[in-house]
Scaffold this motif. Structure first.
Motif, mmCIF file in Angstrom:
data_model
loop_
_atom_site.group_PDB
_atom_site.id
_atom_site.type_symbol
_atom_site.label_atom_id
_atom_site.label_comp_id
_atom_site.label_asym_id
_atom_site.label_seq_id
_atom_site.Cartn_x
_atom_site.Cartn_y
_atom_site.Cartn_z
ATOM 1 N N PHE A 98 1.385 12.162 -6.282
ATOM 2 C CA PHE A 98 2.473 11.731 -6.513
ATOM 3 C C PHE A 98 3.558 12.343 -7.258
ATOM 4 C CE2 PHE A 98 4.852 10.797 -10.208
ATOM 5 C CZ PHE A 98 4.752 9.184 -10.113
ATOM 6 N N LEU A 99 3.017 13.777 -7.364
ATOM 7 C CA LEU A 99 4.470 14.625 -7.529
ATOM 8 C C LEU A 99 5.111 15.066 -6.171
ATOM 9 C CD1 LEU A 99 2.917 16.727 -10.287
ATOM 10 C CD2 LEU A 99 4.867 15.351 -10.673
ATOM 11 N N GLU A 122 8.340 2.917 -3.681
ATOM 12 C CA GLU A 122 8.314 4.317 -4.803
ATOM 13 C C GLU A 122 7.523 3.426 -5.456
ATOM 14 O OE1 GLU A 122 9.566 6.242 -5.247
ATOM 15 O OE2 GLU A 122 10.054 6.882 -7.299
ATOM 16 N N PHE A 123 6.922 1.903 -5.516
ATOM 17 C CA PHE A 123 5.700 1.109 -6.615
ATOM 18 C C PHE A 123 4.398 2.143 -5.239
ATOM 19 C CE2 PHE A 123 3.017 -2.067 -8.142
ATOM 20 C CZ PHE A 123 3.359 -1.467 -9.651
ATOM 21 N N LEU A 137 12.088 -0.240 -4.620
ATOM 22 C CA LEU A 137 11.255 -0.591 -4.951
ATOM 23 C C LEU A 137 9.964 -0.623 -5.087
ATOM 24 C CD1 LEU A 137 12.918 -1.537 -7.764
ATOM 25 C CD2 LEU A 137 11.918 -3.634 -7.548
ATOM 26 N N LEU A 191 2.613 4.269 -4.632
ATOM 27 C CA LEU A 191 2.495 5.439 -5.621
ATOM 28 C C LEU A 191 1.482 4.987 -6.939
ATOM 29 C CD1 LEU A 191 5.719 8.384 -5.740
ATOM 30 C CD2 LEU A 191 3.923 7.856 -4.196
ATOM 31 N N ILE A 192 1.954 4.261 -7.959
ATOM 32 C CA ILE A 192 0.800 4.213 -8.874
ATOM 33 C C ILE A 192 0.063 3.890 -8.326
ATOM 34 C CG2 ILE A 192 1.407 2.590 -11.050
ATOM 35 C CD1 ILE A 192 4.248 2.832 -10.543
ATOM 36 N N PHE A 214 -1.430 7.106 -7.058
ATOM 37 C CA PHE A 214 -2.442 7.699 -7.517
ATOM 38 C C PHE A 214 -3.518 7.307 -8.268
ATOM 39 C CE2 PHE A 214 -1.740 9.424 -12.703
ATOM 40 C CZ PHE A 214 -1.812 10.445 -12.086
ATOM 41 N N PHE A 215 -4.194 6.193 -8.678
ATOM 42 C CA PHE A 215 -5.344 6.127 -9.555
ATOM 43 C C PHE A 215 -6.485 5.552 -8.819
ATOM 44 C CE2 PHE A 215 -1.791 3.486 -12.675
ATOM 45 C CZ PHE A 215 -2.563 5.265 -14.142
ATOM 46 N N GLY A 237 -2.215 14.333 -8.834
ATOM 47 C CA GLY A 237 -1.478 14.676 -9.168
ATOM 48 C C GLY A 237 -0.434 15.314 -8.163
ATOM 49 N N TRP A 282 -6.865 -3.228 -8.452
ATOM 50 C CA TRP A 282 -5.116 -1.967 -7.484
ATOM 51 C C TRP A 282 -5.159 -1.900 -5.946
ATOM 52 C CZ3 TRP A 282 -2.281 -0.506 -10.870
ATOM 53 C CH2 TRP A 282 -2.454 0.381 -12.351
ATOM 54 N N PHE A 305 6.930 11.900 -5.146
ATOM 55 C CA PHE A 305 7.915 11.448 -5.978
ATOM 56 C C PHE A 305 9.491 12.767 -6.167
ATOM 57 C CE2 PHE A 305 9.482 11.214 -10.341
ATOM 58 C CZ PHE A 305 9.891 9.810 -11.022
#
Lengths: 567, 539
Positions: free
Chosen positions: A195-196, A169-170, A166, A172-173, A176-177, A192, A144, A199
């Motif tokens: 991310f929220l 935003e990416f 792109l 974030l993933i 998040f982990f 959470g 990650w 996002f």
């Protein structure tokens, strides 16, 4: 092949820059992605710690590429002057979605170059810092991290706003982990919320940038997301009506402001920073927050010059509130990580303030601030992580007098605190001073062009943040680093054999983590002129394009728009 | 004396080879138990596969015919690029559902020693598919009703296909009752339209020429139509069947209903509305209220679906609500498609028309198949792998720590969740930017409202998709790893690949959708508009 390789930089002899080929940037982004897969596959099951070493080696490759880029930049600068390196280099273009006008446009200019350097430096360091900290699911963690690395590098290279988004935003993933799996006790909530918040903000940004490109399409009949096209469109007087600019300004701001974070939407940050593992905090504070300021600098400001001028006082007010609020809240924190997290709110306030001052000094300060804050605050998070690894607490009430136990760690702690509070001679001073200077002189008229819309009214209250910054960080230093020795009970208790539990000072690995950052801090503090010279041309271009008078008010005509803004 | 030739000629049949193949397969499957032992699954599988394959070949064979757009059987059936494309989606998708049935429901039933009832199942499935394919290609109200019922009636039975399953029976009953009511309302609306225009052919109806007094009748008629078709796509307020049915039926039927039923319904709705809006003057009040009404319905559908999804603990129910949300998005897109004054002649002949954004709807439908069906199929695969005697493996609690227990399936689910959220690098992001740009391109205030609705709902959706992700990745569990190697896993991976691949190949899908978005307008000579116009004006 469908791709067209665009020529590099017309006005200079492009040959030296072209040597690595135009695939440099795609390579830069792809190496970590492939590396992530390799880390997952190649890590031996019985020795998962090797994932760290593997990831470290992989993450050194982008660093090498970026250093090579920087070397070539400076070689050209030495040979042909600094103006020669303004503009975009290493351009890569692939006509990705012609039906929708999305081109895979990549390129590097001086501003992105230094942020790339920052990213490429901090990632290997934070990977190395995780060697002992991450105890489970190591291959996943490093995978990650590398994916995040790729996304961050991509953001700073993108020249098509949709490609930028792109990558933006990416990021974030993976984050998040990283927070959600390897974080502290409240990691799920923190992940959470992180991310929220981001996002939700970035949906506004997406909607706004699509609208800008739609307006451009209506006006010019060509669908394009290329930043250069949108700059040209946005800077055309009257292209976007004032009230639409207002809407777009706040729409775009929503996503970037959450990421920065600016004052009222910062609430995700303390939790995310506190709960994230050390590497996560370092990357979050060091690089991810800069995605917000970089977005403002790269897209919002040049595309919406009118709105930028009109609403700069609003943003500046928010920044000043953030500076003071962040500092005051920082002061009362008992948790060391929270203290540094809130200090980021304060510091990033400076960064955005300088940007919206719209003077060459202010923007220069702002860009330097991005780099310097990444180094200093990243390093402070590393220090706190190291303290935590030793004592398993971040509570300031339980710790004191570390200098007696771990002198080397204490030295670095004080060093980075001083850099963070902008001691002259260290990096923070240069940027903070320039930001405040730029804000102070903003609003004056140079050669008939009014530079920015701020002024002393914003600079003076912001300057109190400098004092407050010194207060809370020195307060922390005084309590934790100095003072009588106090350690958590269980760490000092004698074990069964009557031996005193030994708290080690910095290990070789930790030296390797902290020393490079310290060196960079010193260089940026003593000899920043190289970096500043290379930044001057793009920043002057930006400031000039935003301060085009026709947008501001009809009272001030641009008799000579070609005036140079060189100081 | 010569007998009138009642049998259609080959020329008339040719464009409908796929439907003929499916009907033949339906009958053949139904007859298999007569000639062979009760449990002859193999024969059923082969017959169905051959039927679908022939239908697919037939469809490809008729493409050139479709691209020019023609009307057949006295205006009863239409074959145009739009219908062709949706039919293609339906056939491919039915194949996927068939595969899912074999790898999931059937295996489970066989392992319990029950017979799979395969012949009945496939008879119903193929019959419903035929109905849906007919739905996509008609402008005639009567044919529309027949096609709708032909797809609905087998669906009701399929919903209650698990005979011993109580929630399934309840769901089927709800489905039938709601379905019957909405069909009745639709029929009422259709009869009003017939009374108003004196024709059953939508293409011959010209609402713009109506006198004001008749407007109210027109509105009631169109609302009736909307209710009937809206039922199929789970539009609020006729969506109540959706969560119960999706939860109560086995997951293959759920997938089937959530995608195929919706695709056919939206295709029909788009045809109906485009034809009704065609040729009007954009200043007309009638022209303005229909897109606005659709936008409001779409918006309510989005919000309702999202709010309904929050408390759900069952993955199928959650995905059911998520599919309601996506219906809402597509309705919003549809509102943009039929925006007044924008419908233009298009296609390869002047006899076809298209809305400005008709391709966006096809694009969305195409992507939706892979997002939503993929999520459902992965849920099926997960349930199959982790189910225990005490739990169905369909509750969110069962997903705890799935990333450790079943990394491949959890990864696939992660991808589908990201895609449904609309994160970059997935087709969900592609649909999102397509939708936004379509709404902007309307250049009107209601486009902005649509942008707002979609934007807010995108954020709202992220909450519950990330609940799934959190359960899978952030929650620890002590339960052992499960064996993931299974046909169901393969199926879910097959659907996962396009989720990224089609994002990278955005341009290609976009072009395909663009080429196939024209709707045929050609009418048989005796029904040309001027006669209808004359009819209307003296009314």
């Amino acid at each position: 092949m469908l791709h067209t390789l665009m020529p590099i930089l017309a006005q200079v002899d492009a040959a030296p820059l072209a040597t690595p080929g135009n695939w440099t940037i795609p390579l830069l982004v792809l190496i970590p992605v492939i590396g992530a897969l390799l880390t997952l596959v190649l890590t031996p099951k019985d020795n998962p710690k090797q994932a760290c070493i593997l990831a470290l080696i992989i993450s050194l490759a982008p660093l090498a590429i970026v250093i090579m880029m920087a070397a070539q930049f400076s070689r050209i600068a030495v040979a042909e002057g600094d103006v020669a390196v303004s503009g975009w280099h290493y351009q890569f273009a692939y006509n990705w979605i012609p039906a929708f006008g999305i081109k895979f446009l990549m390129g590097v200019d001086a501003i992105s170059l230094w942020l790339l350097v920052l990213t490429a430096v901090l990632t290997p360091i934070s990977i190395l810092a995780s060697y002992n900290y991450i105890k489970e699911r190591q291959p996943e963690f490093y995978a990650w991290m590398l994916i995040l690395h790729a996304a961050m590098l991509g953001v700073f290279c993108a020249r098509d706003i949709l490609v930028f988004y792109l990558f933006f935003e990416f990021t974030l993933i993976p984050m998040f982990f990283i927070i959600g799996i390897w974080g502290g006790a409240e990691r799920r909530k923190a992940a959470g919320k992180f991310f929220l918040f981001t996002f939700a903000g970035s949906v506004f940004t997406l909607v706004s940038l699509l609208y800008i490109s739609y307006l451009n399409f209506k006006a010019n009949g060509v669908m394009s997301f290329a930043m250069d096209d949108l700059y040209r469109f946005g800077q055309t007087p009257g292209a976007i009506s004032p009230h639409v600019q207002t809407l777009l300004f706040f729409g775009l701001l929503a996503g970037f402001a959450v990421k920065v974070p600016l004052f009222p939407v910062h609430t995700w940050l303390p939790l995310a920073h506190t709960e994230a593992p050390t590497a996560g905090s370092v990357i979050l504070a060091g690089v991810l927050l800069k995605l917000g300021t970089y977005g403002l600098l790269r897209f919002l400001v040049p595309v919406l010059p009118y709105a930028t001028q009109t609403y700069a006082p609003v943003i500046a007010t928010i920044c000043v509130i953030g500076i003071i609020y962040g500092a005051l809240v920082s002061w009362v924190q008992g948790d060391m990580k929270k203290l540094i997290a809130y200090s980021s709110v304060s510091h990033l306030g400076f960064c955005v303030l300088g940007l919206f001052a719209m003077t060459p000094e202010g923007v220069m300060g702002s860009v330097l601030y991005m780099i310097n804050h990444g180094l200093s605050t990243g390093a402070l998070f590393l220090i706190v992580g190291m303290i935590y690894e030793r004592y398993h607490t971040r509570d300031m009430d339980q710790l004191s007098g570390l200098v007696r136990r771990t002198p080397a760690l204490a030295f670095f702690a004080v060093f980075f605190v001083l850099s963070s509070i902008a001691l002259p001679g260290l990096n923070g001073f240069v940027s903070e001073f320039l930001v405040l200077l730029g804000t102070f002189v903003s609003g004056r008229t140079v050669d008939g062009v009014r530079m920015g819309t701020l002024g002393p009214a914003y600079a003076i209250p912001a300057a109190t943040g400098v004092i407050l910054g010194a207060v809370y960080l020195l307060y922390w230093t005084g309590r934790v680093v100095f003072g009588p020795l106090k350690e958590p009970v269980h760490e000092t208790a004698d074990d069964d054999h009557g031996h005193h539990h030994h708290v080690p000072d910095l290990s070789g690995r930790e030296w390797a983590v902290l020393l490079p950052v310290a060196v960079l801090v010193l260089i940026m503090g003593v000899y920043p002129i190289k970096v500043m010279n290379s930044l001057r041309a793009p920043i002057d271009g930006l400031v000039k394009s935003v301060n085009q008078p026709p947008m501001l008010d009809t009272g001030m005509k641009t008799a000579d728009a070609s005036v140079t803004l060189k100081e | 004396m010569e007998m009138p030739n009642l049998l259609p000629s080959y020329q008339q049949i040719e464009p409908f080879l796929p439907e003929v193949a499916l009907i033949a397969a339906t009958l053949a499957v139904l007859l298999i138990p007569v000639f062979s032992p009760r449990k002859n699954i193999l024969a059923v599988a082969i017959t169905t596969t051959v039927g679908l394959a022939v239908a697919l070949i037939g469809l490809i064979y008729t493409r050139s015919l479709a691209m020019t757009g023609h009307t057949y059987f006295g205006g009863m059936l239409v074959l145009d690029p739009f219908a062709w494309f949706v039919k293609l989606l339906l056939i491919i998708f039915t194949g996927l559902v068939m595969a899912l049935w074999f790898v999931d429901s059937h295996r489970r039933m066989v392992s319990r020693g029950q017979s799979g009832d395969a012949p009945e199942f496939f008879t119903l499935l193929l019959a419903a598919t035929t109905g849906m394919m007919l739905m996509t290609g008609t402008t005639n109200l009567l044919m529309m009703f027949l096609a709708l019922e032909m797809s609905s009636l087998p669906s009701y039975v399929l919903a209650g296909f698990r005979k011993t399953h109580r929630p399934g029976a309840e769901a089927a009953l709800k489905y039938v009752l709601f379905g019957a009511a909405s069909s009745a309302i639709m029929l009422y609306g259709m009869s009003l339209l017939f009374g108003l225009f004196g024709t059953l052919d939508l293409a011959a109806m010209h609402p713009h020429n109506l006198m004001d007094a008749n407007r109210i009748v027109l509105v009631v008629g169109v609302v009736g139509l909307l209710v009937g078709i809206g039922f199929k796509i789970a539009m609020v307020p006729v969506h109540f069947w959706c969560p119960d049915v999706f939860e109560g039926t086995s997951i293959d039927i759920t997938t089937w209903l959530s995608v195929a039923s919706k695709a056919a319904g939206l295709a029909l709705l788009m045809r109906v509305l485009t034809l009704l809006m065609h040729g009007g003057d954009s200043g007309d009040a009638w022209m303005r209220w229909l897109p606005i009404a659709l936008l409001i319905l779409g918006g309510i559908t989005c919000f309702w679906g999202n709010l309904g999804a929050y408390p759900q603990q069952n993955i199928k129910r959650l995905l059911a609500f998520s599919s309601i949300v996506h219906s809402g998005y597509m309705l919003v897109a549809l509102a943009a498609v039929i925006m007044p004054g924008e419908i233009v002649d298009g296609g390869e002949t002047a006899q076809m028309i298209k809305g400005p954004a008709a391709d966006a709807l096809l694009f969305y439908l195409f992507m939706y198949v892979f997002m939503n069906a993929g999520a459902f199929m992965t849920a099926a695969a997960i349930a199959q792998r982790i189910a225990t005697p005490t739990s169905s493996g369909e509750r969110l609690d069962d997903y705890a720590g799935l990333a450790r227990r079943a990394p491949i399936l959890a990864g696939a689910m992660l991808l589908f969740c990201l895609s449904l959220t609309g994160m970059p690098l997935t087709i969900g992001f592609a649909t999102k930017i397509k939708l936004f740009s379509v709404l902007y391109n309307t250049g009107q205030g209601i486009g902005w409202i649509g942008v707002g609705v979609v934007g807010i709902n995108t954020v709202m959706g992220a909450f519950y998709y990330f609940r799934i992700i959190k359960q899978m990745y952030l929650v620890q569990t002590d339960l052992p790893r499960v064996i993931e190697i299974a046909p169901a896993t393969v199926l879910s991976l097959v659907l996962a690949v396009p989720n990224v691949a089609f994002f990278l190949g955005y341009n290609w899908i976009d072009e395909v959708a663009h080429r196939h978005c024209a709707i045929s307008l050609s009418l048989p000579a005796e029904q040309l508009p001027q006669s209808a116009q004359a009819d209307v004006s003296h009314r």
